[in-house]
Motif scaffolding. Structure first.
Motif, mmCIF file in Angstrom:
data_model
loop_
_atom_site.group_PDB
_atom_site.id
_atom_site.type_symbol
_atom_site.label_atom_id
_atom_site.label_comp_id
_atom_site.label_asym_id
_atom_site.label_seq_id
_atom_site.Cartn_x
_atom_site.Cartn_y
_atom_site.Cartn_z
ATOM 1 N N ARG A 10 0.816 -1.021 0.033
ATOM 2 C CA ARG A 10 0.030 0.060 -0.004
ATOM 3 C C ARG A 10 0.737 1.338 0.110
ATOM 4 O O ARG A 10 0.499 2.260 -0.432
ATOM 5 C CB ARG A 10 -0.771 0.186 1.125
ATOM 6 N N LEU A 11 2.176 1.200 0.758
ATOM 7 C CA LEU A 11 2.886 2.242 0.609
ATOM 8 C C LEU A 11 3.859 2.393 -0.382
ATOM 9 O O LEU A 11 4.852 3.205 -0.582
ATOM 10 C CB LEU A 11 3.552 2.291 2.088
ATOM 11 N N ILE A 18 -0.353 7.780 5.166
ATOM 12 C CA ILE A 18 -0.682 6.984 6.227
ATOM 13 C C ILE A 18 -2.006 6.973 6.733
ATOM 14 O O ILE A 18 -2.787 6.276 6.875
ATOM 15 C CB ILE A 18 0.596 6.669 7.287
ATOM 16 N N LYS A 19 -2.228 8.416 7.187
ATOM 17 C CA LYS A 19 -3.408 8.719 7.674
ATOM 18 C C LYS A 19 -4.721 8.258 6.731
ATOM 19 O O LYS A 19 -5.554 7.854 7.096
ATOM 20 C CB LYS A 19 -3.372 10.217 7.973
ATOM 21 N N GLU A 20 -4.478 8.450 5.406
ATOM 22 C CA GLU A 20 -5.341 8.190 4.351
ATOM 23 C C GLU A 20 -5.600 6.597 4.246
ATOM 24 O O GLU A 20 -6.815 5.964 4.267
ATOM 25 C CB GLU A 20 -5.092 8.636 3.049
ATOM 26 N N PHE A 63 -6.370 6.417 10.313
ATOM 27 C CA PHE A 63 -6.058 6.803 11.623
ATOM 28 C C PHE A 63 -4.971 7.722 11.572
ATOM 29 O O PHE A 63 -3.920 7.944 10.944
ATOM 30 C CB PHE A 63 -5.455 5.528 12.054
ATOM 31 N N LYS A 64 -4.899 8.850 12.428
ATOM 32 C CA LYS A 64 -4.042 9.847 12.514
ATOM 33 C C LYS A 64 -2.785 9.425 13.373
ATOM 34 O O LYS A 64 -2.961 9.177 14.340
ATOM 35 C CB LYS A 64 -4.570 11.250 13.240
ATOM 36 N N PRO A 65 -1.522 9.331 12.694
ATOM 37 C CA PRO A 65 -0.467 8.409 13.291
ATOM 38 C C PRO A 65 0.175 9.422 14.212
ATOM 39 O O PRO A 65 0.135 10.760 14.085
ATOM 40 C CB PRO A 65 0.476 8.234 12.061
ATOM 41 N N TRP A 66 0.944 8.854 15.415
ATOM 42 C CA TRP A 66 1.549 9.566 16.166
ATOM 43 C C TRP A 66 3.202 9.527 15.572
ATOM 44 O O TRP A 66 3.559 8.268 14.993
ATOM 45 C CB TRP A 66 2.096 8.896 17.455
#
Length: 252
Positions: free
Chosen positions: A116-117, A152-154, A158-161
């Motif tokens: 995915r990345l 990554i958020k998309e 999830f909003k990453p730390w």
């Protein structure tokens, strides 16, 4: 329909569960109906998941995080009692696959994240009890750190730390889904540009700063959704059975 034990045998062999020294029990944890028409998949065993599975008409539940772990295998708590009672009362089978599902080179959590990345895998990474769980690689197209965080958020919803203590333009990357914070020394030793995992811990900020690496925690639950979904698609194709993934959002 297909035999329960035929499904269990296939997954056990496909994921090579015998290779792993795991803290969780892999394979069949609770036997239910011998014939299976529908399988529900989820990340973690819980009463909520079990209840939804019954509403969906499932005969079997397969999860990444099962019910039985080191330190609790010979003790039934009130929490475990309630979950087991529900499974018994509804004649539901429960299967769990932990490290084998993280590490698998085709459907594993870390392989799915890499796809995915846009990561080209160059080697194994993150050894645990003699087996590598994750991957290291290079981005097929170098990424800016801010752009990777947004991506990554998309992808994970999830909003990453994150902690930016290294390069802005990223080429090398390592991925270990779930609780991979303790592997940061290997990231630093290999001078990897960015490390993507599921959790952080108290010592991570200083370690990342001292090591000069970028660290992204995308959530334990959210980094471990893709493997169990891929397993579902595999079983659907092989056995021609009904499958459904049930998402029970978890902010951690």
């Amino acid at each position: 329909m297909v035999k329960r034990d035929e499904i269990v045998e296939f997954i056990n062999n496909y994921l090579e569960i015998q290779k792993f020294k795991d803290s969780g029990t892999n394979g069949l944890q609770v036997p239910g109906k011998e014939e299976v028409e529908k399988v529900v998949f989820g990340v973690s065993a819980s009463l909520e998941l079990f209840q939804q599975a019954v509403k969906k008409g499932a005969d079997m539940i397969i999860v990444h995080h099962g019910l039985f772990w080191e330190g609790s295998r010979w003790r039934i708590s009130y929490l475990l009692k309630g979950r087991l009672k529900f499974l018994f009362d509804n004649n539901l089978s429960l299967l769990g696959y932990h490290l084998p599902l993280d590490a698998h080179p085709e459907i594993g959590n870390n392989t799915q994240i890499a796809k995915r990345l846009g990561i080209k895998i160059t080697g194994k990474f993150g050894e645990y009890q003699g087996e590598a769980i994750g991957w290291e690689g290079i981005f097929q197209t170098p990424k800016r750190f801010s752009g990777l965080v947004k991506e990554i958020k998309e992808i994970f919803g999830f909003k990453p730390w994150y902690l930016k203590s290294g390069k802005d333009i990223l080429k090398t990357v390592a991925v270990v889904s779930g609780g991979g914070a303790g592997i940061i020394p290997e990231v630093i030793d290999k001078k990897i540009d960015v490390y993507i995992t599921g959790e952080t811990r108290e010592f991570i900020p200083q370690a990342a700063k001292e090591g000069g690496i970028n660290y992204i925690s995308a959530g334990h639950y959210n980094t471990e959704k893709f493997g169990i979904q891929a397993l579902g698609e595999l079983l659907k194709e092989k056995f021609k059975i009904k499958v459904e993934f049930i998402d029970i959002p978890n902010p951690l």
